[in-house]
Write a protein that holds these residues in place. Structure first.
Motif: not given
Length: 140
Positions: A55-71, A125-134
């Motif tokens: 699976g993967y998760m696309l996450l926001s980098r805010g506090h708290p972190v939120s799941i934008i999309r996953h599979s 894990i691939s971090p970006d300025g606004r997102y994280l992909l795991a």
């Protein structure tokens, strides 16, 4: 372009595919979900179709972190929320360690990619300025 396909091009005010709402949240004028470029959609579909990917998760980098999309069932429900929090903490901890090593001077020395391998799984894990992909997969 970042590894996860969500870049400054995607989030910049000059991009015709995005307009900023009054609350600062980007709104998409394309058919893709918010923040999703066709390139990112294609990458996520390719990841999902790979037989070793759990699976993967696309996450926001805010506090708290939120799941934008996953599979993948591994990221469903509370288990997914736990993974999201842990992934965000891992990135923050590694970034803080880099800053400590560099004496607080962190010019351009941001975390770009993390790979954590255990006996059973590999977490990338691939971090970006606004997102994280795991991405979680079973190494062969």
């Amino acid at each position: 372009m970042s590894v996860i396909g969500v870049s400054s091009q995607v989030t910049s005010a000059g991009n015709p595919a995005f307009n900023s709402q009054p609350n600062g949240v980007p709104s998409s004028t394309s058919s893709a979900p918010i923040g999703m470029t066709p390139e990112l959609e294609q990458t996520l579909a390719l990841l999902s179709s790979h037989r070793s990917v759990l699976g993967y998760m696309l996450l926001s980098r805010g506090h708290p972190v939120s799941i934008i999309r996953h599979s993948g069932g591994v990221f469903d429900g509370e288990h997914g929320k736990k993974y999201a929090g842990v992934v965000a903490r891992i990135v923050e901890t590694v970034q803080a360690g880099l800053e400590e090593i560099n004496g607080g001077e962190n010019e351009g020395d941001d975390v770009k990619f993390l790979r954590i391998r255990t006996k059973r799984h590999e977490l990338m894990i691939s971090p970006d300025g606004r997102y994280l992909l795991a991405v979680l997969h079973e190494p062969s």
